[in-house]
Design a protein around this motif. Structure first.
Motif, PDB file in Angstrom:
ATOM      1  N   HIS B  21       0.843  -1.203   0.000  1.00  0.00           N
ATOM      2  CA  HIS B  21       0.000   0.000   0.000  1.00  0.00           C
ATOM      3  C   HIS B  21       0.868   1.240   0.000  1.00  0.00           C
ATOM      4  CE1 HIS B  21      -4.021  -1.741   1.059  1.00  0.00           C
ATOM      5  NE2 HIS B  21      -3.231  -2.761   1.378  1.00  0.00           N
ATOM      6  N   LYS B  22       0.439   2.257  -0.755  1.00  0.00           N
ATOM      7  CA  LYS B  22       1.117   3.541  -0.698  1.00  0.00           C
ATOM      8  C   LYS B  22       0.112   4.651  -0.954  1.00  0.00           C
ATOM      9  CE  LYS B  22       4.368   6.626  -0.571  1.00  0.00           C
ATOM     10  NZ  LYS B  22       5.097   6.905   0.678  1.00  0.00           N
ATOM     11  N   ARG B  23       0.197   5.678  -0.118  1.00  0.00           N
ATOM     12  CA  ARG B  23      -0.755   6.771  -0.210  1.00  0.00           C
ATOM     13  C   ARG B  23       0.020   8.083  -0.303  1.00  0.00           C
ATOM     14  NH1 ARG B  23      -5.753   7.923   1.678  1.00  0.00           N
ATOM     15  NH2 ARG B  23      -6.234   5.780   2.254  1.00  0.00           N
ATOM     16  N   TYR B  24      -0.367   8.953  -1.230  1.00  0.00           N
ATOM     17  CA  TYR B  24       0.169  10.323  -1.253  1.00  0.00           C
ATOM     18  C   TYR B  24      -0.957  11.251  -0.856  1.00  0.00           C
ATOM     19  CZ  TYR B  24       4.329   8.769  -3.812  1.00  0.00           C
ATOM     20  OH  TYR B  24       5.483   8.155  -4.181  1.00  0.00           O
ATOM     21  N   GLY B  25      -0.878  11.784   0.349  1.00  0.00           N
ATOM     22  CA  GLY B  25      -1.957  12.640   0.831  1.00  0.00           C
ATOM     23  C   GLY B  25      -3.250  11.850   0.872  1.00  0.00           C
ATOM     24  N   SER B  26      -4.267  12.347   0.191  1.00  0.00           N
ATOM     25  CA  SER B  26      -5.560  11.681   0.261  1.00  0.00           C
ATOM     26  C   SER B  26      -5.684  10.606  -0.827  1.00  0.00           C
ATOM     27  CB  SER B  26      -6.685  12.708   0.103  1.00  0.00           C
ATOM     28  OG  SER B  26      -6.594  13.286  -1.187  1.00  0.00           O
ATOM     29  N   GLU B  27      -4.700  10.575  -1.739  1.00  0.00           N
ATOM     30  CA  GLU B  27      -4.818   9.652  -2.863  1.00  0.00           C
ATOM     31  C   GLU B  27      -4.069   8.359  -2.590  1.00  0.00           C
ATOM     32  OE1 GLU B  27      -4.098   9.403  -7.636  1.00  0.00           O
ATOM     33  OE2 GLU B  27      -3.291  11.096  -6.521  1.00  0.00           O
ATOM     34  N   GLU B  28      -4.775   7.267  -2.641  1.00  0.00           N
ATOM     35  CA  GLU B  28      -4.133   5.967  -2.445  1.00  0.00           C
ATOM     36  C   GLU B  28      -3.646   5.460  -3.796  1.00  0.00           C
ATOM     37  OE1 GLU B  28      -6.497   3.032  -0.455  1.00  0.00           O
ATOM     38  OE2 GLU B  28      -4.710   2.128   0.445  1.00  0.00           O
TER      39      GLU B  28
END
Lengths: 239, 261
Positions: B21-28
């Motif tokens: 899993h990787k998320r940038y801010g609110s975007e997964e």
């Protein structure tokens, strides 16, 4: 022409040249001190400036904060105030520096703040991919900075750094106020000593002083141009 | 070595990725991706732009830190905080879309730097090894040139040589031909094909469907952070099971013509 009359006279009767010859040894000694002052201050500024730049780019919050505060304080206060703090202020803490050392530290720490900004600009001009590529072959952060980032940044920084060197050379003249025996101070002593050859001949003495500064600056510019050519790499010019 | 991980380890896999899993801010960007690559296998990852393919690749050598999930290189867990990531990266070659050759170094020095500074080889050994790799990608003649003096295709081949010199167990290619002029793509794909033929284990994020189809052993179609479909190229390209895969491939073939090479 009338205003310059007396000066033209000294040129014609050869007394200007005689004065120049007479005070040259002392002025050259002052020039030597100016050079030492500039070189040591620039080296100190280079070391501290580089650390500040790295601190502002790669440092954690406290290191970033401290480096930024330092740069802001130094750039936001006059160099003369800083010199007075060091030379006249530090004795309050039992730290007594001789004028030469105080000037080196003052000018060096002052230059560090400006050099930090030049280094920061140069380092940040290098694409992020360079760091990624270095890390991808297994380099540590420090290795990447040392072998990949700095060799490029130091080349890019040469033109602005030359500016800073010239600026520091000229600005080292303010050290005369804390009695560092550099070129400006020597000229001041020569022109204001009532019994010396240059007594009260301010215009002629400081004209000579100005010419010496000018020659120094031209020589340094030329040297740094040569260095820049020497270390030049295709595709790595300032963009 | 924990016993849990002996259970999960299988010798024939060079790399295993579990529930990444990787998320940038609110975007997964990655929503639980799992797959494994066998020794000697070439895996292509295809899919629309912005679906996490590059992020996935960068998570494998932790140029990007994943939020959750585990990754192993053979029997070492890369995602374990105690793992020396610099040691791992030496064993994983990474080829970037925009080459990222060290701009101040010649082709030879680009290949040599990791050998002398990371592997601590002597200059003589490093030079010999670097020249072998440059010869392998057909650039021994260009060894003394700086990146700016090389074409894009040549730069990318130097960057492949730089990665190969470290003797990697796995090669990761992040859209290696996307920044190249069309006429330069072939020379880079050719080098990569040779590598695959020699049995190098590799993961290739690519838009070159012909390459994925003819060179790779396995294809993953990814979209919106998940693996939509995975299988051998023949299956993916001729009988995709998922409607999204079909849509994507037909759009690609409209744009670039037939996908077979």
């Amino acid at each position: 022409m009338n205003l310059l009359g007396p000066f033209c006279q000294t040129l014609q009767d050869g007394s200007f040249v005689r004065l120049a010859c007479e005070i040259a040894p002392r002025l050259l000694q002052g020039t030597a001190t100016t050079f030492q002052l500039t070189v040591f201050a620039m080296v100190l500024g280079l070391g501290v400036g580089l650390l500040l730049a790295l601190g502002r780019i790669y440092g954690n919050k406290p290191i970033y904060g401290l480096s930024t505060a330092y740069v802001q304080f130094v750039r936001g206060t006059p160099v003369l105030v800083q010199l007075f703090l060091i030379y006249y202020g530090l004795p309050a803490f039992e730290i007594r520096l001789d004028p030469f050392l105080a000037a080196i530290i003052g000018l060096g720490l002052n230059s560090a703040a400006y050099q930090a900004e030049y280094f920061r600009g140069a380092i940040q001009a290098i694409g992020r991919g360079q760091m990624l590529a270095a890390r991808a072959v297994g380099m540590t952060n420090l290795q990447a900075i040392g072998y990949v980032i700095l060799p490029q940044a130091l080349r890019i920084v040469i033109p602005p750094w030359s500016n800073e060197l010239i600026y520091t050379l000229k600005y080292s003249s303010v050290a005369y106020i804390i009695t560092t025996p550099e070129l400006m101070y020597t000229g001041q002593i020569i022109a204001s000593s009532p019994r010396g050859p240059g007594a009260f001949r301010y215009f002629e003495v400081f004209l000579i002083v100005a010419v010496i500064y000018l020659v120094c600056v031209l020589v340094i510019s030329k040297l740094l141009d040569l260095v820049e050519q020497r270390v030049k790499i295709p595709g790595l010019e300032m963009r | 070595m924990s016993s849990e991980y002996k259970v999960s380890s299988e010798a024939s896999f060079v790399v295993r990725v579990a529930d990444l899993h990787k998320r940038y801010g609110s975007e997964e960007v990655l929503k639980g991706v799992s797959f494994a690559v066998r020794q000697g296998e070439a895996l292509a990852i295809i899919g629309p732009s912005g679906t996490g393919k590059s992020t996935l690749l960068r998570c494998i050598n932790r140029l990007t830190e994943p939020d959750r999930g585990r990754i192993w290189l053979e029997n070492t867990e890369i995602t374990n905080a105690k793992t020396d990531i610099n040691k791992i990266r030496q064993q994983i070659g990474f080829v970037f879309q925009d080459f990222n050759l060290f701009a101040h170094l010649t082709a030879l020095d680009n290949v040599r730097l990791g050998l002398t500074k990371v592997k601590k080889l002597s200059l003589k050994e490093a030079t010999e090894r670097a020249m072998i790799e440059l010869r392998r990608v057909g650039l021994a003649e260009q060894a003394q040139k700086y990146p700016a003096q090389l074409s894009g295709g040549q730069q990318q081949r130097v960057s492949i040589a730089r990665a190969l010199a470290m003797d990697p167990k796995l090669m990761l290619f992040d859209e290696p031909t996307s920044a190249l002029d069309p006429e330069l793509i072939g020379e880079v794909l050719h080098v990569m094909q040779d590598l695959a033929d020699e049995g190098m284990t590799m993961i290739v994020v690519t838009h070159e469907m012909g390459f994925a189809r003819s060179v790779c052993d396995e294809v993953i179609f990814m979209e919106k952070g998940v693996i939509v479909e995975q299988g051998p190229p023949e299956q993916i390209f001729t009988q995709p099971k998922q409607p999204r895969t079909q849509q994507f491939l037909s759009k690609i073939s409209e744009l670039y013509g037939r996908t077979s090479s």
